[in-house]
Design an enzyme around this catalytic site. Structure first.
Site, short mmCIF file in Angstrom:
data_model
loop_
_atom_site.label_atom_id
_atom_site.label_comp_id
_atom_site.label_asym_id
_atom_site.label_seq_id
_atom_site.Cartn_x
_atom_site.Cartn_y
_atom_site.Cartn_z
N LYS A 181 30.54 50.84 40.18
CA LYS A 181 31.37 50.86 38.97
C LYS A 181 32.57 49.94 39.23
CE LYS A 181 34.54 52.36 36.79
NZ LYS A 181 35.60 51.48 36.19
N GLY A 235 41.12 52.49 45.59
CA GLY A 235 42.05 52.46 44.46
C GLY A 235 43.26 53.32 44.74
N SER A 236 43.84 53.89 43.69
CA SER A 236 45.09 54.62 43.84
C SER A 236 44.85 56.01 44.43
CB SER A 236 45.77 54.76 42.47
OG SER A 236 44.96 55.54 41.62
N GLY A 284 42.01 58.80 43.63
CA GLY A 284 41.27 59.29 44.81
C GLY A 284 41.21 60.81 44.84
N GLU A 317 39.65 54.72 50.23
CA GLU A 317 40.63 53.73 50.71
C GLU A 317 41.70 53.65 49.64
OE1 GLU A 317 42.76 51.26 50.88
OE2 GLU A 317 41.54 49.45 51.24
N CYS A 357 46.20 46.37 49.15
CA CYS A 357 46.38 47.76 49.56
C CYS A 357 47.27 47.90 50.79
CB CYS A 357 45.03 48.41 49.80
SG CYS A 357 43.96 47.45 50.87
N GLU A 392 53.55 53.30 46.15
CA GLU A 392 52.87 52.01 46.10
C GLU A 392 53.14 51.37 44.72
OE1 GLU A 392 48.42 51.83 45.93
OE2 GLU A 392 48.66 50.47 47.62
P1 NAI Z 1 42.82 53.30 39.74
O1 NAI Z 1 42.79 53.84 41.12
O2 NAI Z 1 42.95 54.30 38.64
O3 NAI Z 1 41.49 52.44 39.46
C1 NAI Z 1 40.57 52.06 40.45
C2 NAI Z 1 39.16 52.33 39.97
O4 NAI Z 1 39.00 53.72 39.70
C3 NAI Z 1 38.76 51.61 38.67
O5 NAI Z 1 37.42 51.20 38.77
C4 NAI Z 1 38.89 52.71 37.63
O6 NAI Z 1 38.07 52.49 36.52
C5 NAI Z 1 38.45 53.92 38.40
N1 NAI Z 1 38.92 55.21 37.88
C6 NAI Z 1 40.09 55.47 37.25
N2 NAI Z 1 40.17 56.77 36.93
C7 NAI Z 1 39.03 57.36 37.37
C8 NAI Z 1 38.52 58.69 37.36
N3 NAI Z 1 39.21 59.70 36.82
N4 NAI Z 1 37.32 58.93 37.93
C9 NAI Z 1 36.61 57.94 38.50
N5 NAI Z 1 37.04 56.66 38.53
C10 NAI Z 1 38.23 56.37 37.99
O7 NAI Z 1 43.98 52.22 39.70
P2 NAI Z 1 44.69 51.50 38.45
O8 NAI Z 1 44.97 52.52 37.39
O9 NAI Z 1 43.91 50.32 38.05
O10 NAI Z 1 46.07 51.00 39.09
C11 NAI Z 1 47.19 51.85 39.19
C12 NAI Z 1 47.81 51.78 40.56
O11 NAI Z 1 46.88 52.18 41.53
C13 NAI Z 1 48.27 50.43 41.02
O12 NAI Z 1 49.53 50.11 40.54
C14 NAI Z 1 48.28 50.60 42.51
O13 NAI Z 1 49.46 51.21 42.95
C15 NAI Z 1 47.13 51.52 42.76
N6 NAI Z 1 45.94 50.78 43.18
C16 NAI Z 1 45.70 50.67 44.50
C17 NAI Z 1 44.64 49.94 44.94
C18 NAI Z 1 44.38 49.83 46.40
O14 NAI Z 1 43.49 49.09 46.81
N7 NAI Z 1 45.10 50.53 47.21
C19 NAI Z 1 43.75 49.21 44.04
C20 NAI Z 1 44.09 49.40 42.65
C21 NAI Z 1 45.14 50.15 42.26
#
Ligand code: NAI
Ligand code: MG
Length: 489
Positions: free
Chosen positions: A182, A235-236, A240, A257, A291, A392
């Site tokens: 996804k 992701g966040s 997570g 991660e 990250c 973050e």
């Molecule tokens: P997110 O962690 O919500 O999104 C990452 C992935 O998770 C995307 O594919 C999203 O569609 C999916 N996702 C979102 N909600 C979900 C759920 N309830 N169940 C399953 N999958 C879900 O991150 P987002 O909203 O794009 O960014 C927000 C903040 O997250 C950023 O400002 C940053 O601080 C952090 N982030 C950290 C990352 C890292 O590699 N450490 C990468 C992306 C975001």
């Protein structure tokens, strides 16, 4: 459209080797964050599409050609995929640059490293081995065999879409698992192109499925799905936690991660010129959307002001602009939402008394106004307790935090829920070893930052996650250990 686009519009889901629309017929739009320009539409997969993809992945895992692929054949498949990624490097790099803004120099470099990563996993397909034990009972022979975990799911973010896709697919193909991927709704294009290349390479139908869509729809459906044996998420930390809770219902294996708030620690005895140049790369590469970004810059107090000025000087030399320009060092943030989030942290830090040595507000003049540009920003006068120093941000903001002693800086560096990366800059080899042990992080870099190699495991401690990617440890995440006993009498 400024560049030829190697895809159909709208782009479908990849399920069982076929490109299909979402069952609802709905789509989402992809935009170029440098210009706001609409690029292409792609399918908005939901729970029923996830059901179809999981069924295809299960069928491919249990029957058909895939379970009979020998290690040699899995290796050959990965090598063919690596060759195709290499042959299509320019298009793949271009897709990420258009879709999420990262400078073309950066995305080209990534594709080269990812080709190498695929070849590493190709080799690992031949290195899966168990043990032969020596039971005390002489009438027993005992050994272990390693078997693929089964149907894997991966949910990935937008900051390195091709990178994350290949990092999830490589060990799946090396071990004989199958995958439902996804991608992030903000950057789905290069993962879809990887799907196309995987089919071309001869990945059997159903081994690699892609369901694009929203996190709350397709993502949540995958995390809760009973047909999945293992889920990997990048992701966040907030998302997570939601995924871990959803995965608990079906007792999936899980790896996470989750980013961090990594310390980068500068001692006065370091090569300060190199340290200042690298502190800029550590914090601002990919516009801070990394990250392991080194966003808490601890500097020994007597040199703190001069060092902050040097960092600001190097940051000021970075060329900000459309990632398609070959000279661009920093592109836009990925989305309006991310720009609002980064601006929000900045405004709060200023209200709480921090100052900006450079940067500090979104760029709006001329062409910048159409995109989501935020300049590299160095905060002075920030306190450890501020939200901008604790959480973050995922944007180009670092805080300079003066310190007085080694003991103090270790305590402050570790006083965070996160533990992904940490940097140490010193000319003292004893101190390098002491701090290398004392810092609680998955990776510690001494006189370098964000060094990476396919053979070196990477991952987080504490709220930065669990499990390791890259290296043999990554293969282990995809393998079960079966013990076989044979009575010899
Ligand atoms: P997110 O962690 O919500 O999104 C990452 C992935 O998770 C995307 O594919 C999203 O569609 C999916 N996702 C979102 N909600 C979900 C759920 N309830 N169940 C399953 N999958 C879900 O991150 P987002 O909203 O794009 O960014 C927000 C903040 O997250 C950023 O400002 C940053 O601080 C952090 N982030 C950290 C990352 C890292 O590699 N450490 C990468 C992306 C975001
Ligand atoms: Mg986009």
């Amino acid at each position: 459209m400024t560049q030829p686009f190697p895809v159909q519009n709208p782009m479908g889901l990849l399920i069982g080797g076929e490109w299909v629309p979402a069952q609802s017929g709905q789509t989402l739009a992809s935009h170029n964050p440098a210009t706001g320009e609409h690029l292409v539409d792609f399918a908005r997969g939901e729970a029923e599409d996830v059901d179809r993809a999981v069924a295809a992945a299960r069928a491919a895992f249990e029957s058909g050609p895939w379970p009979h692929f020998s290690p040699t054949e899995r290796q050959a498949l990965l090598l063919r995929l690596a060759d195709l990624v290499e042959a299509n490097a320019e298009q793949l790099a271009m897709l990420d640059t258009l879709d999420m803004g990262s400078p073309i120099r950066h995305t080209r470099g990534s594709v080269a490293m990812l080709t190498d990563l695929l070849r590493y996993y190709a080799g690992m397909a031949r290195g899966i081995e168990g043990i032969t034990a020596t039971p005390s009972n002489p009438a027993l022979f005992a050994c272990t065999v390693r078997e693929p975990v089964g149907v894997c799911a991966a949910i990935i973010p937008w900051n390195g879409p091709l990178w994350a896709s290949i990092l999830k697919l490589g060990p799946v193909l090396a071990t004989g698992c199958t995958l439902v991927l996804k991608p992030a709704e903000d950057a789905s294009l290069s993962p879809l192109m990887l799907g196309k290349l995987a089919l071309e390479a001869g990945v059997p139908p159903g081994v690699f499925n892609i369901v694009t869509g929203l996190g709350t729809e397709a993502g949540a459906a995958l995390a809760a799905h009973p047909g999945i044996d293992k889920i990997a998420f990048t992701g966040s930390d907030t998302t997570g936690r939601a995924i871990m809770a959803a995965a608990a219902g079906t007792l999936k294996r899980i790896s996470l991660e989750l980013g961090g708030k990594s310390p980068n620690i500068i001692f006065a005895d370091a090569d300060l010129d190199k340290a200042a140049r690298m502190a800029v790369v550590a914090a601002f590469a990919n516009s801070g959307q990394v990250c392991s970004a080194g966003t808490r810059l601890f500097v020994e107090r007597p040199i703190a002001d001069d060092f902050a000025a040097a960092v600001a000087r190097h940051a000021g030399a970075l060329r900000i602009g459309n990632g398609l320009e070959p000279a661009t060092d920093l592109g836009p943030l990925v989305s309006a939402r991310q720009l609002a989030r980064v601006s929000g942290y900045m405004e709060e830090a200023l209200r709480e008394g921090a100052g900006a040595v450079c940067g500090g507000a979104r760029l709006e003049d001329g062409a910048f106004g159409q995109g989501f540009f935020f300049p590299p920003t160095v905060l002075s006068g920030a306190a450890d307790a501020m939200r901008a120093v604790r959480e973050e941000i995922f944007g180009p903001i670092l805080a300079v935090l003066p310190f007085d002693s080694e003991e103090e800086v270790v305590a402050r560096a570790n006083a965070t829920p996160f533990g992904l990366g940490a940097g140490i800059w010193t000319g003292n080899v004893g101190r390098a070893h002491r701090l290398g042990r004392a810092l609680r992080a998955g990776s510690v870099w001494v006189n370098c930052y964000n060094a990476i190699d396919p053979a070196m495991p990477s991952g987080g401690v504490k709220a930065s996650g669990m499990g390791r990617e890259y290296g043999k440890a990554h293969l282990d995440e995809h393998l079960e250990t079966k013990s076989i006993w044979i009575a010899t009498d």
